[in-house]
Design a protein around this motif. Structure first.
Motif, mmCIF file in Angstrom:
data_model
loop_
_atom_site.group_PDB
_atom_site.id
_atom_site.type_symbol
_atom_site.label_atom_id
_atom_site.label_comp_id
_atom_site.label_asym_id
_atom_site.label_seq_id
_atom_site.Cartn_x
_atom_site.Cartn_y
_atom_site.Cartn_z
ATOM 1 N N PRO A 234 0.788 -1.240 0.000
ATOM 2 C CA PRO A 234 0.000 0.000 0.000
ATOM 3 C C PRO A 234 0.816 1.283 0.000
ATOM 4 O O PRO A 234 0.563 2.186 -0.811
ATOM 5 C CB PRO A 234 -0.849 -0.133 1.267
ATOM 6 N N ARG A 237 2.828 1.581 -3.321
ATOM 7 C CA ARG A 237 1.914 1.855 -4.436
ATOM 8 C C ARG A 237 1.416 3.301 -4.387
ATOM 9 O O ARG A 237 1.380 3.995 -5.404
ATOM 10 C CB ARG A 237 0.734 0.885 -4.379
ATOM 11 N N GLN A 238 1.009 3.751 -3.194
ATOM 12 C CA GLN A 238 0.475 5.098 -3.065
ATOM 13 C C GLN A 238 1.517 6.155 -3.419
ATOM 14 O O GLN A 238 1.238 7.083 -4.179
ATOM 15 C CB GLN A 238 -0.030 5.336 -1.643
ATOM 16 N N GLN A 243 -0.962 8.639 -5.438
ATOM 17 C CA GLN A 243 -2.378 8.415 -5.177
ATOM 18 C C GLN A 243 -2.768 8.944 -3.797
ATOM 19 O O GLN A 243 -1.956 8.935 -2.864
ATOM 20 C CB GLN A 243 -2.694 6.914 -5.273
ATOM 21 N N ARG A 244 -4.016 9.405 -3.657
ATOM 22 C CA ARG A 244 -4.484 9.889 -2.362
ATOM 23 C C ARG A 244 -4.896 8.746 -1.441
ATOM 24 O O ARG A 244 -4.816 8.853 -0.224
ATOM 25 C CB ARG A 244 -5.674 10.839 -2.557
ATOM 26 N N GLY A 246 -4.514 5.465 0.555
ATOM 27 C CA GLY A 246 -3.400 4.711 1.110
ATOM 28 C C GLY A 246 -3.049 5.218 2.490
ATOM 29 O O GLY A 246 -3.698 6.132 3.020
ATOM 30 N N LEU A 267 -9.021 0.911 -5.800
ATOM 31 C CA LEU A 267 -7.815 1.626 -6.181
ATOM 32 C C LEU A 267 -7.723 1.734 -7.697
ATOM 33 O O LEU A 267 -8.110 0.811 -8.422
ATOM 34 C CB LEU A 267 -6.574 0.908 -5.651
#
Length: 316
Positions: A234, A237-238, A243-244, A246, A267
Protein backbone atom coordinates in the motif's frame (compact mmCIF):
# COMPACT_ATOMS: atom_id res chain seq x y z
CA UNK A 1 34.24 1.68 -11.06
CA UNK A 2 31.94 2.45 -8.14
CA UNK A 3 31.99 0.72 -4.79
CA UNK A 4 29.26 -1.03 -2.83
CA UNK A 5 27.66 0.41 0.33
CA UNK A 6 26.39 -2.16 2.86
CA UNK A 7 24.00 -0.80 5.48
CA UNK A 8 22.94 -3.13 8.28
CA UNK A 9 20.38 -2.50 11.07
CA UNK A 10 20.97 1.25 11.08
CA UNK A 11 19.13 3.34 13.68
CA UNK A 12 19.32 7.13 14.10
CA UNK A 13 17.71 9.32 16.76
CA UNK A 14 17.90 12.92 17.88
CA UNK A 15 17.31 12.75 21.61
CA UNK A 16 14.09 10.81 22.15
CA UNK A 17 12.96 11.30 18.56
CA UNK A 18 13.66 8.23 16.41
CA UNK A 19 14.27 9.23 12.79
CA UNK A 20 14.41 5.67 11.44
CA UNK A 21 15.34 2.31 12.89
CA UNK A 22 16.76 -1.02 11.71
CA UNK A 23 17.45 0.14 8.13
CA UNK A 24 19.27 -2.51 6.07
CA UNK A 25 20.09 -2.31 2.37
CA UNK A 26 22.93 -2.74 -0.11
CA UNK A 27 23.62 0.00 -2.64
CA UNK A 28 25.19 -1.96 -5.53
CA UNK A 29 28.48 -0.80 -7.01
CA UNK A 30 28.13 1.34 -10.12
CA UNK A 31 24.32 1.48 -10.07
CA UNK A 32 21.91 4.40 -9.75
CA UNK A 33 19.65 4.26 -6.70
CA UNK A 34 16.89 6.62 -5.60
CA UNK A 35 15.72 7.09 -2.00
CA UNK A 36 12.16 8.36 -1.65
CA UNK A 37 9.90 9.16 1.25
CA UNK A 38 7.41 11.72 2.55
CA UNK A 39 8.83 14.97 3.90
CA UNK A 40 10.44 14.59 7.30
CA UNK A 41 11.27 10.89 7.03
CA UNK A 42 15.03 11.42 7.31
CA UNK A 43 16.25 11.02 3.74
CA UNK A 44 18.87 13.76 4.03
CA UNK A 45 19.80 12.41 7.48
CA UNK A 46 20.46 9.07 5.79
CA UNK A 47 22.89 10.69 3.34
CA UNK A 48 24.69 12.46 6.19
CA UNK A 49 25.05 9.15 8.01
CA UNK A 50 26.59 7.56 4.90
CA UNK A 51 29.42 10.10 4.83
CA UNK A 52 29.96 10.07 8.58
CA UNK A 53 28.57 13.54 9.34
CA UNK A 54 26.06 11.94 11.70
CA UNK A 55 26.74 8.89 13.84
CA UNK A 56 23.98 6.28 14.12
CA UNK A 57 22.99 4.86 17.51
CA UNK A 58 23.07 1.31 16.16
CA UNK A 59 24.12 -0.56 13.04
CA UNK A 60 26.93 -0.45 10.50
CA UNK A 61 27.80 1.23 7.19
CA UNK A 62 30.53 -0.78 5.49
CA UNK A 63 32.42 0.70 2.52
CA UNK A 64 35.57 -0.98 1.19
CA UNK A 65 35.73 -3.11 4.33
CA UNK A 66 35.55 -0.13 6.72
CA UNK A 67 32.59 0.44 9.04
CA UNK A 68 32.31 4.23 9.01
CA UNK A 69 29.87 4.14 11.93
CA UNK A 70 32.66 3.01 14.27
CA UNK A 71 35.98 3.74 12.51
CA UNK A 72 38.59 6.27 13.58
CA UNK A 73 38.61 9.84 12.28
CA UNK A 74 41.70 9.02 10.23
CA UNK A 75 39.98 6.09 8.48
CA UNK A 76 36.82 8.16 7.98
CA UNK A 77 38.87 10.89 6.31
CA UNK A 78 40.24 8.34 3.84
CA UNK A 79 36.81 6.84 3.10
CA UNK A 80 35.35 10.28 2.46
CA UNK A 81 37.77 10.68 -0.45
CA UNK A 82 35.58 8.13 -2.26
CA UNK A 83 32.59 10.50 -2.10
CA UNK A 84 31.32 13.41 -4.12
CA UNK A 85 28.22 15.23 -2.86
CA UNK A 86 25.75 17.47 -4.67
CA UNK A 87 23.93 19.49 -2.01
CA UNK A 88 20.36 20.72 -2.36
CA UNK A 89 21.22 24.33 -3.20
CA UNK A 90 24.58 23.62 -4.83
CA UNK A 91 26.34 25.05 -1.71
CA UNK A 92 28.52 27.31 -3.82
CA UNK A 93 30.84 29.94 -2.30
CA UNK A 94 29.12 33.18 -3.27
CA UNK A 95 32.32 35.22 -3.47
CA UNK A 96 34.07 32.78 -5.83
CA UNK A 97 33.40 32.37 -9.53
CA UNK A 98 32.34 28.96 -10.82
CA UNK A 99 35.87 28.00 -11.83
CA UNK A 100 37.25 28.60 -8.34
CA UNK A 101 34.27 26.85 -6.75
CA UNK A 102 34.89 23.75 -8.82
CA UNK A 103 38.67 23.94 -8.27
CA UNK A 104 38.32 24.28 -4.49
CA UNK A 105 38.48 20.52 -3.59
CA UNK A 106 41.55 20.05 -5.79
CA UNK A 107 43.36 22.94 -4.12
CA UNK A 108 42.38 21.76 -0.65
CA UNK A 109 43.02 18.02 -0.98
CA UNK A 110 45.71 17.58 -3.64
CA UNK A 111 49.09 19.01 -4.56
CA UNK A 112 48.32 19.32 -8.24
CA UNK A 113 49.73 22.22 -10.21
CA UNK A 114 47.41 25.00 -11.37
CA UNK A 115 47.88 23.75 -14.91
CA UNK A 116 46.65 20.27 -13.97
CA UNK A 117 43.83 21.76 -11.91
CA UNK A 118 42.69 23.81 -14.89
CA UNK A 119 42.61 20.73 -17.12
CA UNK A 120 40.50 18.81 -14.58
CA UNK A 121 38.14 21.71 -13.84
CA UNK A 122 37.47 22.40 -17.51
CA UNK A 123 36.92 18.70 -18.17
CA UNK A 124 34.28 18.51 -15.42
CA UNK A 125 32.64 21.77 -16.48
CA UNK A 126 32.44 20.40 -20.01
CA UNK A 127 30.77 17.24 -18.65
CA UNK A 128 27.98 19.32 -17.10
CA UNK A 129 27.68 21.78 -19.98
CA UNK A 130 29.15 24.86 -18.27
CA UNK A 131 32.14 25.69 -20.47
CA UNK A 132 32.04 29.43 -21.06
CA UNK A 133 30.42 30.19 -17.68
CA UNK A 134 33.50 29.64 -15.51
CA UNK A 135 33.96 33.36 -14.73
CA UNK A 136 30.39 33.89 -13.51
CA UNK A 137 29.51 34.19 -9.82
CA UNK A 138 26.86 31.86 -8.35
CA UNK A 139 24.51 34.83 -7.89
CA UNK A 140 24.68 35.61 -11.60
CA UNK A 141 23.36 32.27 -12.85
CA UNK A 142 20.14 30.27 -12.68
CA UNK A 143 19.35 27.60 -10.09
CA UNK A 144 19.84 24.90 -12.70
CA UNK A 145 23.30 26.17 -13.57
CA UNK A 146 24.21 26.29 -9.88
CA UNK A 147 23.15 22.65 -9.57
CA UNK A 148 25.35 21.71 -12.51
CA UNK A 149 28.27 23.69 -11.08
CA UNK A 150 27.80 21.88 -7.77
CA UNK A 151 27.82 18.60 -9.66
CA UNK A 152 31.05 19.52 -11.45
CA UNK A 153 32.64 20.27 -8.07
CA UNK A 154 31.39 16.92 -6.72
CA UNK A 155 33.14 15.17 -9.60
CA UNK A 156 36.59 16.83 -9.58
CA UNK A 157 38.19 14.27 -7.27
CA UNK A 158 36.88 11.39 -9.43
CA UNK A 159 34.65 9.93 -6.69
CA UNK A 160 33.51 6.34 -6.69
CA UNK A 161 30.28 7.25 -4.87
CA UNK A 162 28.19 10.33 -5.72
CA UNK A 163 25.36 11.46 -3.42
CA UNK A 164 22.63 13.77 -4.72
CA UNK A 165 20.50 15.55 -2.10
CA UNK A 166 17.29 16.56 -3.90
CA UNK A 167 19.06 17.67 -7.10
CA UNK A 168 15.70 18.65 -8.66
CA UNK A 169 14.51 20.93 -5.82
CA UNK A 170 13.63 24.38 -7.14
CA UNK A 171 13.92 23.32 -10.79
CA UNK A 172 11.15 23.42 -13.36
CA UNK A 173 10.12 20.16 -15.11
CA UNK A 174 12.18 20.88 -18.24
CA UNK A 175 15.40 21.51 -16.34
CA UNK A 176 14.69 18.51 -14.13
CA UNK A 177 14.43 16.40 -17.29
CA UNK A 178 17.78 17.74 -18.53
CA UNK A 179 19.36 17.05 -15.13
CA UNK A 180 17.99 13.49 -15.10
CA UNK A 181 19.52 12.83 -18.51
CA UNK A 182 22.81 14.32 -17.32
CA UNK A 183 22.83 11.98 -14.30
CA UNK A 184 22.28 8.94 -16.53
CA UNK A 185 24.98 10.08 -18.96
CA UNK A 186 27.48 10.70 -16.14
CA UNK A 187 26.86 7.26 -14.65
CA UNK A 188 27.56 5.72 -18.05
CA UNK A 189 30.81 7.68 -18.36
CA UNK A 190 32.32 7.37 -14.88
CA UNK A 191 30.62 4.13 -13.69
CA UNK A 192 30.39 5.44 -10.12
CA UNK A 193 27.76 4.47 -7.54
CA UNK A 194 24.96 7.07 -7.49
CA UNK A 195 22.45 7.58 -4.66
CA UNK A 196 19.75 10.23 -5.22
CA UNK A 197 17.37 11.60 -2.61
CA UNK A 198 14.34 13.11 -4.37
CA UNK A 199 10.62 13.79 -4.19
CA UNK A 200 10.23 13.82 -7.97
CA UNK A 201 8.15 10.86 -9.10
CA UNK A 202 9.24 11.12 -12.75
CA UNK A 203 12.86 10.85 -11.62
CA UNK A 204 12.08 7.81 -9.48
CA UNK A 205 10.16 6.09 -12.27
CA UNK A 206 12.65 6.64 -15.11
CA UNK A 207 16.21 7.17 -13.80
CA UNK A 208 17.31 4.58 -11.21
CA UNK A 209 18.23 0.93 -11.29
CA UNK A 210 16.95 0.58 -7.71
CA UNK A 211 14.44 2.43 -5.53
CA UNK A 212 14.08 2.70 -1.73
CA UNK A 213 11.22 4.17 0.28
CA UNK A 214 11.55 5.49 3.82
CA UNK A 215 8.24 5.71 5.67
CA UNK A 216 7.10 5.84 9.30
CA UNK A 217 10.62 5.50 10.75
CA UNK A 218 11.64 2.46 8.73
CA UNK A 219 12.66 1.36 5.25
CA UNK A 220 9.40 0.20 3.68
CA UNK A 221 11.11 -1.41 0.65
CA UNK A 222 14.33 -1.33 -1.35
CA UNK A 223 15.03 -3.16 -4.57
CA UNK A 224 15.06 -3.10 -8.38
CA UNK A 225 13.03 -0.35 -10.01
CA UNK A 226 10.53 -2.74 -11.59
CA UNK A 227 9.89 -4.46 -8.26
CA UNK A 228 8.68 -1.25 -6.63
CA UNK A 229 6.83 0.07 -9.69
CA UNK A 230 4.77 -3.14 -9.87
CA UNK A 231 4.35 -3.47 -6.09
CA UNK A 232 0.93 -3.79 -4.45
CA UNK A 233 2.36 -2.83 -1.04
CA UNK A 234 0.00 0.00 0.00
CA UNK A 235 2.54 2.66 0.97
CA UNK A 236 4.82 1.89 -1.99
CA UNK A 237 1.91 1.86 -4.44
CA UNK A 238 0.47 5.10 -3.06
CA UNK A 239 3.74 7.06 -3.06
CA UNK A 240 5.18 5.93 -6.39
CA UNK A 241 1.88 6.49 -8.18
CA UNK A 242 0.96 9.76 -6.41
CA UNK A 243 -2.38 8.42 -5.18
CA UNK A 244 -4.48 9.89 -2.36
CA UNK A 245 -5.83 6.50 -1.22
CA UNK A 246 -3.40 4.71 1.11
CA UNK A 247 -1.70 4.99 4.51
CA UNK A 248 0.11 8.30 3.80
CA UNK A 249 -1.75 11.47 4.72
CA UNK A 250 -1.00 15.17 5.06
CA UNK A 251 0.68 14.53 8.43
CA UNK A 252 2.57 11.45 7.17
CA UNK A 253 0.24 8.77 8.57
CA UNK A 254 -3.54 8.81 8.22
CA UNK A 255 -5.51 8.18 11.39
CA UNK A 256 -7.91 5.26 11.89
CA UNK A 257 -10.94 7.35 10.89
CA UNK A 258 -9.41 8.36 7.55
CA UNK A 259 -8.33 4.80 6.77
CA UNK A 260 -11.77 3.43 7.71
CA UNK A 261 -13.42 5.93 5.36
CA UNK A 262 -11.27 4.62 2.51
CA UNK A 263 -12.03 0.97 3.20
CA UNK A 264 -13.62 -0.68 0.22
CA UNK A 265 -12.61 2.05 -2.20
CA UNK A 266 -11.40 0.65 -5.48
CA UNK A 267 -7.82 1.63 -6.18
CA UNK A 268 -6.98 2.95 -9.64
CA UNK A 269 -4.97 0.49 -11.75
CA UNK A 270 -1.20 0.71 -11.61
CA UNK A 271 0.09 2.91 -14.43
CA UNK A 272 2.39 1.40 -17.07
CA UNK A 273 6.06 1.14 -16.17
CA UNK A 274 7.90 3.63 -18.35
CA UNK A 275 11.12 2.77 -20.13
CA UNK A 276 14.23 3.63 -18.13
CA UNK A 277 16.27 6.56 -19.43
CA UNK A 278 19.22 5.50 -21.57
CA UNK A 279 22.48 7.37 -22.13
CA UNK A 280 22.34 10.00 -24.86
CA UNK A 281 24.85 8.09 -26.97
CA UNK A 282 22.59 5.02 -27.04
CA UNK A 283 25.19 2.73 -25.46
CA UNK A 284 23.66 0.94 -22.43
CA UNK A 285 25.17 1.52 -19.00
CA UNK A 286 26.95 -1.43 -17.40
CA UNK A 287 24.20 -1.84 -14.79
CA UNK A 288 21.28 -1.28 -17.14
CA UNK A 289 18.77 -4.12 -17.36
CA UNK A 290 16.58 -5.13 -20.27
CA UNK A 291 13.07 -3.66 -19.96
CA UNK A 292 10.85 -6.13 -18.11
CA UNK A 293 13.77 -8.37 -17.11
CA UNK A 294 13.01 -8.32 -13.37
CA UNK A 295 9.31 -8.92 -13.97
CA UNK A 296 10.02 -11.92 -16.22
CA UNK A 297 12.52 -13.42 -13.79
CA UNK A 298 10.07 -13.14 -10.91
CA UNK A 299 6.89 -14.16 -12.71
CA UNK A 300 5.31 -10.70 -12.33
CA UNK A 301 2.90 -9.41 -14.96
CA UNK A 302 3.59 -5.68 -15.32
CA UNK A 303 0.73 -3.19 -15.78
CA UNK A 304 -0.66 -3.11 -19.34
CA UNK A 305 1.27 -0.85 -21.69
CA UNK A 306 4.53 -1.10 -19.74
CA UNK A 307 7.95 -0.69 -21.38
CA UNK A 308 6.64 1.10 -24.45
CA UNK A 309 7.89 4.52 -25.58
CA UNK A 310 4.41 5.95 -25.10
CA UNK A 311 4.03 4.54 -21.56
CA UNK A 312 2.53 7.13 -19.25
CA UNK A 313 4.82 8.91 -16.80
CA UNK A 314 3.33 10.70 -13.81
CA UNK A 315 3.97 14.39 -13.43
CA UNK A 316 4.94 13.99 -9.78
Amino acid sequence: MGVEIQVEHLTKSFGKQVIWRDVSLTVPAGEICVMLGPSGTGKSVFLKALIGLLKPEEGSIVIEGTDIATCSEKDLYEIRKLFGVLFQDGAMFGSMNLYDNVAFPLREHTRKSESDIRDIVMEKMDLVGLVGAEDKLPGEISGGMRKRAGLARALVLDPEIVLFDEPDSGLDPVRTAFLNQLIVDLNAQIDATFLIVTHDINTARTVPDNIGLLYHKHLAMFGPREMLLSSEEPVVRQFLNAQRVGPIGMSEEKDATELAAEEGQELPPLPPIALQLEPSNGIPRRSQREPGEWCRQNGITPPPGSFRPEAAVLSG
